[in-house]
Enzyme design. Structure first.
Site, short mmCIF file in Angstrom:
data_model
loop_
_atom_site.label_atom_id
_atom_site.label_comp_id
_atom_site.label_asym_id
_atom_site.label_seq_id
_atom_site.Cartn_x
_atom_site.Cartn_y
_atom_site.Cartn_z
N GLU A 144 70.28 57.67 49.24
CA GLU A 144 70.92 56.45 49.73
C GLU A 144 70.30 55.99 51.05
OE1 GLU A 144 72.69 54.87 47.76
OE2 GLU A 144 73.14 56.46 46.31
N HIS A 195 67.58 53.59 50.34
CA HIS A 195 68.09 52.23 50.17
C HIS A 195 68.37 51.59 51.54
CE1 HIS A 195 68.56 52.03 45.84
NE2 HIS A 195 69.30 53.12 45.79
N GLU A 241 65.17 50.70 44.21
CA GLU A 241 65.18 52.08 43.73
C GLU A 241 63.88 52.80 44.09
OE1 GLU A 241 67.59 53.87 42.59
OE2 GLU A 241 68.97 52.17 42.69
#
Length: 498
Positions: A265, A268, A294
């Site tokens: 994460e 991201h 991604e």
């Protein structure tokens, strides 16, 4: 200038997007159960307001007028990207957007309640409603864009994705993986015969795991002045670039799953935090689709965090935050055995990078059929089980909790999203190969915990470019060639076949 009117509109739309993002993140992390109905109403109303403002008929005239003005190069690109989004948005009536937002949020809330019980029959009517809406949306988008219905849904997440292209790539990858998994498992068994797995010294307190995760986030470049970490049922990265809301989940019997999730994460989050701030209220300044998103998360998790160089840096970090006895008698090879352990499993988010793409291809195959109407919601468990047995040799027929109920995407209406995961893995491998050519000290930097040059490379090639180029052009400009699966296959062979 009419451009200024679009600029002002962009700021107003950004404010509504900000509110929707933060409300969504809060709903998944801190909202009381009893707040669900009113939260769904609030989100539905705000989504309707955003859609009504973003699709007002006079904007068409503004766009045409602005295109005829004497604009700078970036301004012209911004108007072109705004127009692309406007065309996509105007095909959905405001009433539909409100209805869709409410149905998906209520479905997701019910999914959280029923998934733990494995209550497929109880959840089926809510999912049927979401699928009906997804089919309706696909038809509306198809009519407006001329794309096939499923292509029109994918285009929301990755402009330019087409099933005809992906089908060929995924068929090739699926065949490679079905043959490669036994090879990887055999190689792993041979290594384990010489060096057996070691037991983890559980339990690991959640608070100490959280501190380890925060330290890892900081090390790889997360800006805590513009982001935070919380807990949710399903790990995600949400919020807005100036206030990124990251989540994870913890287990006390081991810490590696949570740590890898946090690093994923964080990938991201770094992308969001690295987007050009001056264009944040324009489509031009936003992330270029979920495949690229991604690729950034999988680059951190797979290309960096599961490498031996990373664990030269990370082992002392684990000891510092979890204690000297966190990994008693372990060395880097022992950790790599765990973080790169290959096994056929049920859960996508827990899957290793060898089997993970097959989980994605399964979902991609099924959701194409759902949107086409050739697969009905009531038949999903059987269809899921058949593909799980074919792809991974596992059965989920009596286990919907770990089968078709395991992901949040379908309950929340996210059809067309799944291909991005595996396309992102391919892109991450291709970016890593190009990066190593440009950064000869890359391995040494990772071992020292110095990610500055790596992040600068990604900032220059990906983050700062935002939506300036199409996804294929962005990959080509960053790596010097079009996206292909060869680098991903080579990466898997190098890491798992030896």
């Amino acid at each position: 200038m009419t451009f200024a009117k679009l600029d002002d509109l962009g700021r107003k739309l950004e404010a509504l997007e900000h509110a929707l993002s933060i409300l969504g993140a809060d709903e998944a992390t801190h909202m009381a159960i009893g707040g669900g109905e009113k939260r769904a109403d609030a989100v539905s109303t705000l989504a309707g307001m955003h859609h009504a403002q973003a699709t007002a008929p006079h904007i068409r005239d503004w766009i045409e007028t602005a295109k005829a003005e004497d604009l700078a190069a970036d301004q012209r690109l911004a108007v072109e990207e705004f127009e692309r989004d406007y065309v996509k948005a105007t095909c959905l009536p405001t009433e539909f957007v409100e209805r869709s937002s409410s149905a998906s949020m209520r479905s997701e809330q019910l999914w959280r309640e029923l998934r733990a019980k494995g209550d497929w029959k109880g959840f089926e009517p809510a999912l049927q409603g979401v699928v009906d809406i997804a089919r309706e949306e696909a038809a509306l988008r198809s009519e407006a864009t001329g794309l096939a219905p499923y292509d029109a849904l994918m285009d929301k997440y990755d402009p330019g994705n087409r099933a005809a292209d992906i089908d060929a790539v995924f068929a090739d990858l699926k065949n490679f993986l079905k043959a490669f998994i036994p090879t990887a498992l055999d190689a792993q068994e041979a290594r384990l015969a010489k060096r057996p797995r070691k037991a983890l010294n559980a339990p690991y307190s959640i608070e100490k795991q959280r501190e380890l995760g925060l330290a890892a986030m900081q090390a790889v470049g997360f800006d805590f002045n513009h982001g935070s970490l919380a807990v949710s049922h399903h790990p995600f990265c949400g919020g807005v670039p100036t206030d990124v809301r990251m989540t994870t989940r913890y287990r006390t019997d081991e810490f590696l799953t949570s740590l890898m999730g946090v690093l994923h994460e964080t990938g991201h989050a770094l992308y969001e935090q690295g987007l050009p701030k001056n264009w944040s209220h324009w489509s031009l300044g936003k992330a270029r689709g979920m495949g690229i998103h991604e690729s950034q998360s999988l680059f951190v998790e797979m290309q960096l965090a599961r490498s031996p160089e990373f664990w030269q840096f990370a082992m002392p970090l684990v000891t510092q935050h979890l204690g000297a006895d966190a990994l008693p008698g372990w060395d880097i090879d022992d950790v790599l055995t765990e973080v790169n352990f290959v096994e056929r499993g049920y859960i996508r988010v827990d899957a290793d990078e060898v089997t993970y793409p097959l989980h994605v291809i399964l979902r991609y195959d099924l959701e194409k059929e759902l949107i086409a109407g050739t697969l009905q919601v009531k038949d999903i468990p059987e269809a899921w089980d058949a593909k799980m047995q074919d792809y991974l040799g596992l059965s989920t027929i009596d286990n919907p909790k770990d089968g078709p109920m395991q992901d949040v995407h379908w309950p929340s209406g996210g059809f067309g999203y799944f291909p991005s995961y595996t396309l992102g893995a391919m892109t991450a491998a291709q970016l890593a190969s190009a990066m190593r050519k440009d950064l000869p000290n890359m391995s040494a930097d990772i071992a020292k915990g110095d990610f500055s040059a790596i992040n600068q490379w990604r900032a220059d090639k990906i983050w700062s470019q935002a939506s300036r180029y199409s996804t294929p052009d962005l990959i080509t400009k960053a790596t010097g060639e079009k996206l292909n699966a060869d680098y991903f296959k080579s990466h898997l062979k190098s890491r798992y076949a030896g």
